[in-house]
Design a protein around this motif. Structure first.
Motif, PDB file in Angstrom:
ATOM      1  N   MET A 152       0.814  -1.223   0.000  1.00  0.00           N
ATOM      2  CA  MET A 152       0.000   0.000   0.000  1.00  0.00           C
ATOM      3  C   MET A 152       0.845   1.269   0.000  1.00  0.00           C
ATOM      4  O   MET A 152       0.460   2.286  -0.561  1.00  0.00           O
ATOM      5  N   LEU A 153       1.984   1.225   0.661  1.00  0.00           N
ATOM      6  CA  LEU A 153       2.776   2.450   0.810  1.00  0.00           C
ATOM      7  C   LEU A 153       3.788   2.637  -0.312  1.00  0.00           C
ATOM      8  O   LEU A 153       4.280   3.739  -0.515  1.00  0.00           O
ATOM      9  N   SER A 154       4.101   1.556  -1.022  1.00  0.00           N
ATOM     10  CA  SER A 154       5.194   1.693  -1.984  1.00  0.00           C
ATOM     11  C   SER A 154       4.944   0.898  -3.280  1.00  0.00           C
ATOM     12  O   SER A 154       4.541   1.477  -4.290  1.00  0.00           O
ATOM     13  N   LEU A 193      -1.385  18.393   1.209  1.00  0.00           N
ATOM     14  CA  LEU A 193      -0.509  17.310   0.767  1.00  0.00           C
ATOM     15  C   LEU A 193      -1.114  15.917   0.942  1.00  0.00           C
ATOM     16  O   LEU A 193      -1.127  15.118   0.021  1.00  0.00           O
ATOM     17  N   SER A 194      -1.642  15.622   2.128  1.00  0.00           N
ATOM     18  CA  SER A 194      -2.167  14.261   2.358  1.00  0.00           C
ATOM     19  C   SER A 194      -3.463  14.015   1.611  1.00  0.00           C
ATOM     20  O   SER A 194      -3.932  12.887   1.569  1.00  0.00           O
ATOM     21  N   LEU A 195      -4.072  15.079   1.083  1.00  0.00           N
ATOM     22  CA  LEU A 195      -5.348  14.926   0.387  1.00  0.00           C
ATOM     23  C   LEU A 195      -5.167  15.063  -1.113  1.00  0.00           C
ATOM     24  O   LEU A 195      -6.112  15.351  -1.841  1.00  0.00           O
ATOM     25  N   ALA A 202      11.136  23.108   3.834  1.00  0.00           N
ATOM     26  CA  ALA A 202      10.670  23.547   5.166  1.00  0.00           C
ATOM     27  C   ALA A 202      11.015  22.520   6.242  1.00  0.00           C
ATOM     28  O   ALA A 202      11.062  22.852   7.432  1.00  0.00           O
ATOM     29  N   PHE A 203      11.253  21.261   5.809  1.00  0.00           N
ATOM     30  CA  PHE A 203      11.477  20.182   6.783  1.00  0.00           C
ATOM     31  C   PHE A 203      12.881  19.585   6.664  1.00  0.00           C
ATOM     32  O   PHE A 203      13.145  18.504   7.174  1.00  0.00           O
ATOM     33  N   SER A 204      13.763  20.305   5.940  1.00  0.00           N
ATOM     34  CA  SER A 204      15.123  19.775   5.749  1.00  0.00           C
ATOM     35  C   SER A 204      15.939  19.941   7.035  1.00  0.00           C
ATOM     36  O   SER A 204      15.611  20.765   7.905  1.00  0.00           O
ATOM     37  N   LEU A 264      -3.710  21.945   6.912  1.00  0.00           N
ATOM     38  CA  LEU A 264      -3.321  20.530   6.954  1.00  0.00           C
ATOM     39  C   LEU A 264      -1.999  20.352   7.698  1.00  0.00           C
ATOM     40  O   LEU A 264      -1.868  19.489   8.573  1.00  0.00           O
ATOM     41  N   LEU A 265      -1.027  21.207   7.384  1.00  0.00           N
ATOM     42  CA  LEU A 265       0.295  21.060   8.011  1.00  0.00           C
ATOM     43  C   LEU A 265       0.226  21.361   9.505  1.00  0.00           C
ATOM     44  O   LEU A 265       0.857  20.686  10.320  1.00  0.00           O
ATOM     45  N   LEU A 266      -0.548  22.379   9.859  1.00  0.00           N
ATOM     46  CA  LEU A 266      -0.646  22.725  11.281  1.00  0.00           C
ATOM     47  C   LEU A 266      -1.309  21.591  12.056  1.00  0.00           C
ATOM     48  O   LEU A 266      -0.897  21.245  13.169  1.00  0.00           O
ATOM     49  N   GLY A 317      -3.687   3.270  11.527  1.00  0.00           N
ATOM     50  CA  GLY A 317      -3.403   2.722  10.201  1.00  0.00           C
ATOM     51  C   GLY A 317      -3.681   3.786   9.168  1.00  0.00           C
ATOM     52  O   GLY A 317      -3.813   4.961   9.515  1.00  0.00           O
ATOM     53  N   GLY A 318      -3.742   3.392   7.905  1.00  0.00           N
ATOM     54  CA  GLY A 318      -3.993   4.393   6.867  1.00  0.00           C
ATOM     55  C   GLY A 318      -5.020   3.888   5.869  1.00  0.00           C
ATOM     56  O   GLY A 318      -5.024   2.700   5.517  1.00  0.00           O
ATOM     57  N   PHE A 319      -5.900   4.789   5.437  1.00  0.00           N
ATOM     58  CA  PHE A 319      -6.936   4.452   4.451  1.00  0.00           C
ATOM     59  C   PHE A 319      -6.580   5.026   3.078  1.00  0.00           C
ATOM     60  O   PHE A 319      -5.989   6.112   2.991  1.00  0.00           O
ATOM     61  N   MET A 325      -7.107  -0.462   3.508  1.00  0.00           N
ATOM     62  CA  MET A 325      -6.494  -0.007   4.766  1.00  0.00           C
ATOM     63  C   MET A 325      -5.272  -0.867   5.086  1.00  0.00           C
ATOM     64  O   MET A 325      -5.294  -2.081   4.889  1.00  0.00           O
ATOM     65  N   TYR A 326      -4.203  -0.231   5.582  1.00  0.00           N
ATOM     66  CA  TYR A 326      -3.128  -0.991   6.216  1.00  0.00           C
ATOM     67  C   TYR A 326      -3.227  -0.736   7.712  1.00  0.00           C
ATOM     68  O   TYR A 326      -3.711   0.309   8.143  1.00  0.00           O
ATOM     69  N   SER A 327      -2.791  -1.709   8.504  1.00  0.00           N
ATOM     70  CA  SER A 327      -2.977  -1.588   9.944  1.00  0.00           C
ATOM     71  C   SER A 327      -1.633  -1.482  10.665  1.00  0.00           C
ATOM     72  O   SER A 327      -0.901  -2.461  10.795  1.00  0.00           O
ATOM     73  N   LEU A 369       7.905  -1.185  11.333  1.00  0.00           N
ATOM     74  CA  LEU A 369       7.628  -0.053  12.233  1.00  0.00           C
ATOM     75  C   LEU A 369       7.162   1.093  11.347  1.00  0.00           C
ATOM     76  O   LEU A 369       7.968   1.723  10.665  1.00  0.00           O
ATOM     77  N   VAL A 370       5.852   1.330  11.342  1.00  0.00           N
ATOM     78  CA  VAL A 370       5.292   2.241  10.334  1.00  0.00           C
ATOM     79  C   VAL A 370       4.463   3.367  10.964  1.00  0.00           C
ATOM     80  O   VAL A 370       3.487   3.833  10.387  1.00  0.00           O
ATOM     81  N   GLY A 371       4.866   3.793  12.164  1.00  0.00           N
ATOM     82  CA  GLY A 371       4.144   4.887  12.835  1.00  0.00           C
ATOM     83  C   GLY A 371       4.177   6.183  12.055  1.00  0.00           C
ATOM     84  O   GLY A 371       3.306   7.045  12.217  1.00  0.00           O
ATOM     85  N   ARG A 425       5.738   8.448   0.281  1.00  0.00           N
ATOM     86  CA  ARG A 425       4.897   9.427   0.994  1.00  0.00           C
ATOM     87  C   ARG A 425       5.034   9.285   2.499  1.00  0.00           C
ATOM     88  O   ARG A 425       4.102   9.582   3.257  1.00  0.00           O
ATOM     89  N   ILE A 426       6.193   8.876   2.930  1.00  0.00           N
ATOM     90  CA  ILE A 426       6.441   8.828   4.380  1.00  0.00           C
ATOM     91  C   ILE A 426       6.244  10.233   4.942  1.00  0.00           C
ATOM     92  O   ILE A 426       6.411  11.230   4.217  1.00  0.00           O
ATOM     93  N   CYS A 427       5.870  10.317   6.212  1.00  0.00           N
ATOM     94  CA  CYS A 427       5.612  11.601   6.866  1.00  0.00           C
ATOM     95  C   CYS A 427       6.666  12.654   6.490  1.00  0.00           C
ATOM     96  O   CYS A 427       7.858  12.455   6.735  1.00  0.00           O
TER      97      CYS A 427
END
Ligand code: HEM
Length: 439
Positions: free
Chosen positions: A64-66, A90-92, A108-110, A246-248, A316-318, A339-341, A376-378, A384-386
């Motif tokens: 699902m993630l890759s 971004l997530s949408l 912004a996140f470097s 979304l970012l906030l 998890g993620g939908f 969904m992944y759990s 470990l996928v928190g 699209r990792i966090c």
């Protein structure tokens, strides 16, 4: 004989309209474990008004993630309340629009940008923790939400006048409460209606800020707002405001959730707390933390990873299925949810020794659990990792360092620590503690 690819996965649909949402919300881990025992690593349920395929274990996460990401839409995985209140971000988003936006926001996140933010972050953390001690008794979740919001606002919007940061945070709590309501109808008195009103006020504040920044740019600043204002695709004001919202949201609720559980675990496990305390004293002492010293805290790192494993902010993620696919001999049609759990993977005895136990040493040699990819996928995984991973890691280290160096906290009796999963995983009481400066 191989199964016909027209077979959809086995499973159950629950009640008309609401499907199995109540069972899932009550305990997403037990929900997944019971069905995995019955059906294996792929099965079907019914959530958010649609059939939903669930793919389990690291293999399902990876797909699902890759490796199978082209079959899924991130945007179509969210419920109506989220889509209506947030609008975009971004997530949408998916495809090229997502890739372009992610590239715009990346600086912004470097690590270089975070290095610049570190002194302000340290000062914020120091001031907030001192005010907690002055109160004596606090609700950890609430205090962390306020602090994490100010850190997120700094990285997302650049420096803000304190009145604006406070006004935004005030409305954010109400806004966030509506993001996962099952009915997105503006009926007065409902959580969704209040969230809508808070969203309108937030957009007014952010529109004013945006106009001000357009007129008074911050040269060389890599905050997300400055980057969006000069982005090559020239997003309009509504699109920028949705992105900021979304970012906030993603940037503060998650951190507050994970750190609340970290405070809980450290209070319950004084030996682990002491190990971290000694490590911080030896590595940083009384100095301000630097990116280098923060990187050399292996015991703290293990505690944070163990808390991520046991208490992931999202269960998890939908996704929406936009291209049909086959998996383990089953056919999954377009239009379904998938969904992944995270919680299921984080509790698999095949991956984690005595998985229900808080045991940060599982990550240390010789055991070194968690090496399996996608175990470990928190923070998600794959392309699209966090996007805020490095920020969250730095911020959580700074906060825990300050807490263990200068403060003590004790969990107060008679409170309801039942886990609530939405909008992020948190103890119902918010974790009430006595909080005092070390003498
Ligand atoms: C403890 C802290 C955090 C946790 C546990 C966390 C968790 C996650 C997870 C699980 C995902 C992926 C969801 C999926 O694909 O299924 C994600 C994505 C994302 N996170 Fe975080 N997050 C945290 C902090 C932050 C921070 C500090 C920010 C930014 C200020 C942030 C912004 C985002 C954004 C924008 C995405 C979407 C990325 C994309 O789709 O390209 N998060 N986060």
């Amino acid at each position: 004989m191989s199964r016909k690819p027209t077979h959809t996965p086995p499973g159950q649909s629950g009640l008309p309209l609401i499907g199995e949402i109540r069972e899932w919300l009550a305990d997403p881990l037990v929900f997944a474990q019971e069905r995995a025992a019955r059906y294996g690593p792929i099965w079907r349920t019914h959530l958010l008004g649609r059939p939903c395929v669930v793919l389990l274990e690291p293999e399902g996460n990876r797909f699902m993630l890759s490796s199978g990401a082209q079959h899924f839409s991130w945007r179509e995985g969210w419920g109506r309340s989220m889509l209506r209140l947030m609008g975009g971000g971004l997530s949408l988003s998916d495809g090229e629009a997502h890739a372009a936006r992610r590239a715009t926001l990346k600086p912004a996140f470097s690590h270089a940008t975070l290095r610049d933010h570190l002194p302000s972050m340290v000062q914020l953390v120091r001031d907030h923790c001192a005010s907690w001690a002055a109160s004596g008794e606090i609700i950890v979740l609430e205090r962390l939400q306020t602090l994490a919001f100010e850190v997120a606002a700094l990285v997302v919007c650049g420096p803000l006048p304190p009145y604006l940061a406070q006004a935004l945070h005030h409305d954010f709590a109400m806004f966030t409460a509506g993001l996962f309501t099952p009915l997105a109808l503006p009926i007065p008195g409902t959580t969704y209606h209040r969230a809508q009103a808070a969203g309108k006020r937030l957009r007014i504040h952010l529109r004013t800020l945006l106009a001000y920044r357009r007129a008074n740019p911050l040269p060389g600043s890599n905050d997300a707002l400055s980057l969006l204002l000069v982005a090559a695709d020239q997003p309009d004001a509504d699109s920028i405001i949705s992105e900021l919202l979304l970012l906030l949201w993603a940037g503060h609720d998650t951190v507050a959730s994970l750190l609340t559980w970290t405070c809980y675990e450290l209070a319950q496990h004084p030996a682990s707390l002491e190990v971290v305390r000694v490590e911080v004293a030896q590595t940083i002492g009384a100095a301000d933390p630097t990116p280098e010293t923060l990187r050399h805290l292996p015991a703290l790192d293990r505690v944070l990873r163990e808390c991520e494993r046991l208490h992931p902010p999202a269960p998890g993620g939908f996704r929406g299925v936009v291209e049909p696919f086959e998996y383990h001999g089953y056919h999954v049609p377009r239009g379904w949810l998938a969904m992944y759990s995270t919680v299921y993977t984080h509790a698999m005895p095949e991956l984690w020794q005595d998985p229900a136990r808080f045991d940060p040493d599982r990550f240390a040699p010789p055991r070194e659990e968690g090496k399996t990819a996608y175990s470990l996928v928190g923070f998600g995984g794959g392309p699209r990792i966090c996007i805020g991973l490095a920020l969250a890691q730095m911020e959580m280290r700074v906060i825990v360092c300050e807490l263990v160096r200068r403060y003590r906290w004790e969990i107060l009796p008679e409170q309801d620590l039942t886990r609530v999963w939405l909008p992020t995983n948190q103890p119902k009481s918010g974790l009430r503690v006595t909080f005092t400066a070390q003498t």
